[in-house]
Structure formats: C-alpha cells, structure tokens
Design a protein around this motif. Structure first.
Motif, PDB file in Angstrom:
ATOM      1  N   GLY A 182      47.678  11.530 -46.046  1.00  0.00           N
ATOM      2  CA  GLY A 182      47.936  11.941 -47.590  1.00  0.00           C
ATOM      3  C   GLY A 182      48.868  11.379 -48.470  1.00  0.00           C
ATOM      4  N   SER A 183      49.903  10.639 -48.027  1.00  0.00           N
ATOM      5  CA  SER A 183      50.895   9.898 -49.019  1.00  0.00           C
ATOM      6  C   SER A 183      49.947   8.754 -49.381  1.00  0.00           C
ATOM      7  CB  SER A 183      52.069   9.534 -48.419  1.00  0.00           C
ATOM      8  OG  SER A 183      51.975   9.047 -47.045  1.00  0.00           O
ATOM      9  N   LEU A 184      49.332   8.170 -48.713  1.00  0.00           N
ATOM     10  CA  LEU A 184      48.351   6.782 -48.959  1.00  0.00           C
ATOM     11  C   LEU A 184      47.396   7.225 -50.080  1.00  0.00           C
ATOM     12  CD1 LEU A 184      48.118   3.804 -48.898  1.00  0.00           C
ATOM     13  CD2 LEU A 184      46.448   4.146 -47.052  1.00  0.00           C
ATOM     14  N   LEU A 185      46.816   8.352 -49.791  1.00  0.00           N
ATOM     15  CA  LEU A 185      45.796   8.829 -50.789  1.00  0.00           C
ATOM     16  C   LEU A 185      46.568   9.040 -51.985  1.00  0.00           C
ATOM     17  CD1 LEU A 185      43.876  11.846 -49.011  1.00  0.00           C
ATOM     18  CD2 LEU A 185      43.081   9.635 -49.809  1.00  0.00           C
ATOM     19  N   VAL A 186      47.715   9.366 -52.230  1.00  0.00           N
ATOM     20  CA  VAL A 186      48.373   9.869 -53.658  1.00  0.00           C
ATOM     21  C   VAL A 186      49.004   8.709 -54.175  1.00  0.00           C
ATOM     22  CG1 VAL A 186      50.305  10.674 -54.745  1.00  0.00           C
ATOM     23  CG2 VAL A 186      49.331  12.089 -52.894  1.00  0.00           C
ATOM     24  N   THR A 187      49.343   7.590 -53.419  1.00  0.00           N
ATOM     25  CA  THR A 187      49.724   6.301 -54.200  1.00  0.00           C
ATOM     26  C   THR A 187      48.554   5.529 -54.659  1.00  0.00           C
ATOM     27  OG1 THR A 187      50.012   5.392 -51.963  1.00  0.00           O
ATOM     28  CG2 THR A 187      52.025   6.438 -52.898  1.00  0.00           C
ATOM     29  N   GLU A 188      47.327   5.494 -53.474  1.00  0.00           N
ATOM     30  CA  GLU A 188      46.047   4.900 -54.057  1.00  0.00           C
ATOM     31  C   GLU A 188      45.655   5.574 -55.418  1.00  0.00           C
ATOM     32  OE1 GLU A 188      44.840   1.772 -53.341  1.00  0.00           O
ATOM     33  OE2 GLU A 188      46.829   1.454 -52.203  1.00  0.00           O
ATOM     34  N   ALA A 189      45.849   6.726 -55.515  1.00  0.00           N
ATOM     35  CA  ALA A 189      45.136   7.361 -56.755  1.00  0.00           C
ATOM     36  C   ALA A 189      46.176   7.278 -57.874  1.00  0.00           C
ATOM     37  CB  ALA A 189      44.944   8.997 -56.258  1.00  0.00           C
ATOM     38  N   GLY A 190      47.059   6.386 -57.784  1.00  0.00           N
ATOM     39  CA  GLY A 190      47.991   6.096 -59.060  1.00  0.00           C
ATOM     40  C   GLY A 190      49.242   6.955 -58.961  1.00  0.00           C
ATOM     41  N   GLY A 191      49.696   7.796 -58.001  1.00  0.00           N
ATOM     42  CA  GLY A 191      50.856   8.801 -58.104  1.00  0.00           C
ATOM     43  C   GLY A 191      51.977   8.070 -57.267  1.00  0.00           C
ATOM     44  N   ILE A 192      53.005   8.830 -57.348  1.00  0.00           N
ATOM     45  CA  ILE A 192      54.319   8.318 -56.641  1.00  0.00           C
ATOM     46  C   ILE A 192      54.591   9.296 -55.350  1.00  0.00           C
ATOM     47  CG2 ILE A 192      56.703   7.557 -56.894  1.00  0.00           C
ATOM     48  CD1 ILE A 192      56.160   6.891 -59.831  1.00  0.00           C
ATOM     49  N   VAL A 193      55.108   8.711 -54.332  1.00  0.00           N
ATOM     50  CA  VAL A 193      55.467   9.509 -53.195  1.00  0.00           C
ATOM     51  C   VAL A 193      56.989   8.942 -52.830  1.00  0.00           C
ATOM     52  CG1 VAL A 193      55.177  10.257 -50.961  1.00  0.00           C
ATOM     53  CG2 VAL A 193      53.117   9.917 -52.483  1.00  0.00           C
ATOM     54  N   GLY A 194      57.943   9.871 -52.793  1.00  0.00           N
ATOM     55  CA  GLY A 194      59.180   9.589 -52.113  1.00  0.00           C
ATOM     56  C   GLY A 194      59.764  10.927 -51.421  1.00  0.00           C
ATOM     57  N   ILE A 205      59.222  15.633 -48.593  1.00  0.00           N
ATOM     58  CA  ILE A 205      58.412  14.496 -49.420  1.00  0.00           C
ATOM     59  C   ILE A 205      58.053  15.241 -50.862  1.00  0.00           C
ATOM     60  CG2 ILE A 205      56.318  15.813 -48.660  1.00  0.00           C
ATOM     61  CD1 ILE A 205      54.964  12.973 -48.508  1.00  0.00           C
ATOM     62  N   ILE A 206      58.108  14.398 -51.981  1.00  0.00           N
ATOM     63  CA  ILE A 206      57.682  14.862 -53.263  1.00  0.00           C
ATOM     64  C   ILE A 206      56.676  13.929 -53.435  1.00  0.00           C
ATOM     65  CG2 ILE A 206      58.269  14.922 -55.833  1.00  0.00           C
ATOM     66  CD1 ILE A 206      60.991  15.578 -55.054  1.00  0.00           C
ATOM     67  N   ALA A 207      55.352  14.344 -54.087  1.00  0.00           N
ATOM     68  CA  ALA A 207      54.197  13.611 -54.187  1.00  0.00           C
ATOM     69  C   ALA A 207      53.742  14.074 -55.737  1.00  0.00           C
ATOM     70  CB  ALA A 207      53.206  13.361 -53.416  1.00  0.00           C
ATOM     71  N   ALA A 208      53.656  13.232 -56.629  1.00  0.00           N
ATOM     72  CA  ALA A 208      53.219  13.668 -57.948  1.00  0.00           C
ATOM     73  C   ALA A 208      52.452  12.627 -58.667  1.00  0.00           C
ATOM     74  CB  ALA A 208      54.225  14.374 -58.475  1.00  0.00           C
ATOM     75  N   SER A 209      51.983  12.826 -59.906  1.00  0.00           N
ATOM     76  CA  SER A 209      51.613  11.813 -61.070  1.00  0.00           C
ATOM     77  C   SER A 209      52.910  11.222 -61.496  1.00  0.00           C
ATOM     78  CB  SER A 209      50.772  12.618 -62.036  1.00  0.00           C
ATOM     79  OG  SER A 209      51.368  13.641 -62.589  1.00  0.00           O
ATOM     80  N   MET A 243      60.465  16.258 -61.026  1.00  0.00           N
ATOM     81  CA  MET A 243      60.498  16.781 -59.876  1.00  0.00           C
ATOM     82  C   MET A 243      61.633  16.485 -59.039  1.00  0.00           C
ATOM     83  SD  MET A 243      56.577  17.324 -58.625  1.00  0.00           S
ATOM     84  CE  MET A 243      56.676  18.349 -57.058  1.00  0.00           C
ATOM     85  N   VAL A 244      61.851  15.086 -59.089  1.00  0.00           N
ATOM     86  CA  VAL A 244      63.127  14.613 -58.278  1.00  0.00           C
ATOM     87  C   VAL A 244      64.482  15.087 -58.791  1.00  0.00           C
ATOM     88  CG1 VAL A 244      64.634  12.418 -57.788  1.00  0.00           C
ATOM     89  CG2 VAL A 244      62.270  12.498 -57.250  1.00  0.00           C
ATOM     90  N   THR A 245      64.489  15.193 -60.499  1.00  0.00           N
ATOM     91  CA  THR A 245      65.671  15.547 -60.760  1.00  0.00           C
ATOM     92  C   THR A 245      65.870  16.871 -60.372  1.00  0.00           C
ATOM     93  OG1 THR A 245      65.158  14.138 -62.844  1.00  0.00           O
ATOM     94  CG2 THR A 245      66.824  15.986 -63.145  1.00  0.00           C
ATOM     95  N   PRO A 248      69.211  18.891 -55.860  1.00  0.00           N
ATOM     96  CA  PRO A 248      70.243  19.766 -55.311  1.00  0.00           C
ATOM     97  C   PRO A 248      69.645  20.134 -53.955  1.00  0.00           C
ATOM     98  CG  PRO A 248      69.913  20.853 -57.465  1.00  0.00           C
ATOM     99  CD  PRO A 248      68.764  19.575 -57.205  1.00  0.00           C
ATOM    100  N   PHE A 249      68.517  19.970 -53.478  1.00  0.00           N
ATOM    101  CA  PHE A 249      68.040  20.256 -52.240  1.00  0.00           C
ATOM    102  C   PHE A 249      67.913  18.841 -51.309  1.00  0.00           C
ATOM    103  CE2 PHE A 249      66.571  23.506 -55.263  1.00  0.00           C
ATOM    104  CZ  PHE A 249      66.921  24.564 -54.559  1.00  0.00           C
ATOM    105  N   ALA A 250      68.230  17.794 -51.862  1.00  0.00           N
ATOM    106  CA  ALA A 250      67.916  16.638 -50.955  1.00  0.00           C
ATOM    107  C   ALA A 250      68.989  16.530 -49.795  1.00  0.00           C
ATOM    108  CB  ALA A 250      68.353  15.379 -51.709  1.00  0.00           C
TER     109      ALA A 250
END
Ligand code: IPD
Length: 259
Positions: free
Chosen positions: A214-226, A240-244, A251-253, A257-259
C-alpha cells in the motif's frame, strides 16, 4: 515480477472467495487478544508462496502467517512481503472489506506492489517509478489542501493499549477533518488513499506486510508516506501516515504528540 505477483494474488483470491460463501465453516485461531488467523489465511498464503517460489526459488519470503521470515535489513536481494488476507477479522465475519497484499522489496526498498480486493474485483498495482494503477487505469491521490476538507482513515491493532491510543488520536483528528473512518484493512485504506477515495491514512503498530504494498501505491500515486515524526522508516516501525502531499504535513503536525 509484477505479473507473477498478480498471478499469486489471483490464486489466493480464488481460495478466499470460495471460503467466503460459507464463513461459518472457517476455522479461526486467536493468535493474541483480538488478533486472528484462519485456515483460509494459511491456505491463501501457501498458494502465494508456491507461486512466487516456483518462479523465483532464490527469493526470500516475509509472510504474516507461515513464519517464513526474511530480514528486510539483510543482504537478501529480493524479499516478498505477503499478507494473504489483510482484514482477517472482517473476512471471518463476512464483512466485505479485505484484500490480498503482496510487495517485493529489493535490498529493503519496495519496488513492486499488488493489492487485490476480491469483493470488488479491484486490482491495484504499482512498480517503482512507473505510477500506480487500479484495474489498469492510472490513479492519483486527492488534491485537497486543507485538513478541514478531508476524509481520513485509521485503525487500531490488537490489545487495550493500541485501542486507548487510537481513541485519543481519533478525538484529536476527528475534530479537524470532515470524517475519520476505520474499516479494518490497512492495506485497503492505503489503496484508497492512492486511488483518491480518501485523503489520508494513519495508524500505529502495524507490520510490514500490512503496509508494504500500500505504501508504494501511495507514493506512486503522488502521495507521501512517513512515520508519525515524518521520517521514512515506517516499514520497520509500523507507525504510518500516508496522504496527499498538502495533507501529509498537516497530519504530521497534528499527530506529532503521538510519535
Ligand atoms: C490488520 C488490519 C487492520 C489493522 C490491524 C492489522 P490483518 O491486519 O490491517 O486494519 O488495524 O492492526 O493487524 O491481521 O487482518 O492481516
């Protein structure tokens, strides 16, 4: 290699679909509190491993149910990362949201991804550098730029601690977006982000097999995963956070506090 993974996913899906017509006959074992494996997971995983190793006998395997284990940090040139049914709890209840997830990592970097949703007959594929596809049509993440306009997805693993943390995060996130959904398959949630059906996904405590494809799908669709702190070892950490792109930073911001 992608074609072999597709063949393996379709073989597994045949096993899963056959069993899905009579879920009362599925044999379920509880691995730990609220974490299940069924005889169908095991049979589907066997079908996948057989297909992959027939084509590539030297490749390493990291699979959820069989204990076959490749170390993603080691020298193995090629390692397949397999979840035969992501969404096992859904599957054993007949709740129609689960999938087969297969990824290939080359020296620890995911280069091929297949997610197959046997309920909707949706085949998601990605090869590194070549884009992400749903049933052969190119897919892209959403263009929303404000968290307030987003639909986000999440989930929680097994155990009371995971649930308590999920509830806290839910409280924080749900106030800032349009809705948070939890449908019980991390792999499908990532595929939905890639396909622009949701704007982002976050979850803690996942395993590599839940998120590799799923993470490769997101990055190849132009999103960011971290990771929750924005860094990139999510496959090892399982958080994991994955988003446009524009939503990812927000979302990271929010989740820092939960990292
Ligand atoms: C589970 C699903 C679920 C997530 C759990 C995972 P499984 O995978 O991805 O969405 O919340 O943490 O374990 O066990 O069904 O393969």
């Amino acid at each position: 290699m992608l074609n072999t993974a597709i063949k393996a996913a379709r073989r597994a899906a045949t096993v899963i679909q056959r069993a899905s017509f009579d879920v009362d006959r599925i044999s379920v074992t509880e691995k730990q509190h609220n974490d299940f494996v069924t005889d169908v997971d095991q049979a589907a995983e066997q079908a996948i491993i057989e297909t992959l190793l027939k084509a590539y006998p030297d490749h390493a395997i990291l699979a959820e149910e069989s204990g076959a284990s490749a170390n993603l940090n080691d020298e193995s040139e090629f390692a397949w990362i397999i979840d035969p049914i992501d969404g096992t709890t859904n599957f054993m209840h007949g709740y129609p949201n689960y999938c087969v997830s297969i990824a290939l990592a080359q020296r620890g970097i995911v280069t091929q991804a297949v997610i197959y949703d046997p309920v909707r007959n949706d085949l998601y594929t990605a090869s590194k550098g070549a884009g992400a596809y749903l049933n052969d049509k190119r897919i892209r993440v959403t263009k929303h730029d404000r968290l307030a306009n987003t639909l986000l997805c999440s989930g929680h693993g097994a155990g009371p601690r995971a649930l308590a943390e999920y509830m806290k995060m839910y409280g924080v996130v749900a106030e800032r977006c349009q809705a948070v959904r939890s449908a019980g398959s991390a792999a499908l949630e990532l595929a939905n982000v890639a396909a622009g059906r949701s704007d982002g996904f976050y979850e803690k405590g996942l395993k590599a097999w839940d998120i590799a494809a799923g993470s490769l799908l997101v990055t190849e669709a132009g999103g960011i995963v971290g990771e929750f702190n924005g860094e990139s070892a999510y496959l090892h950490k399982g958080d994991i956070i994955a988003a446009s792109p524009k939503v990812f930073g927000q979302m990271v911001t929010l989740l820092a506090p939960f990292a």
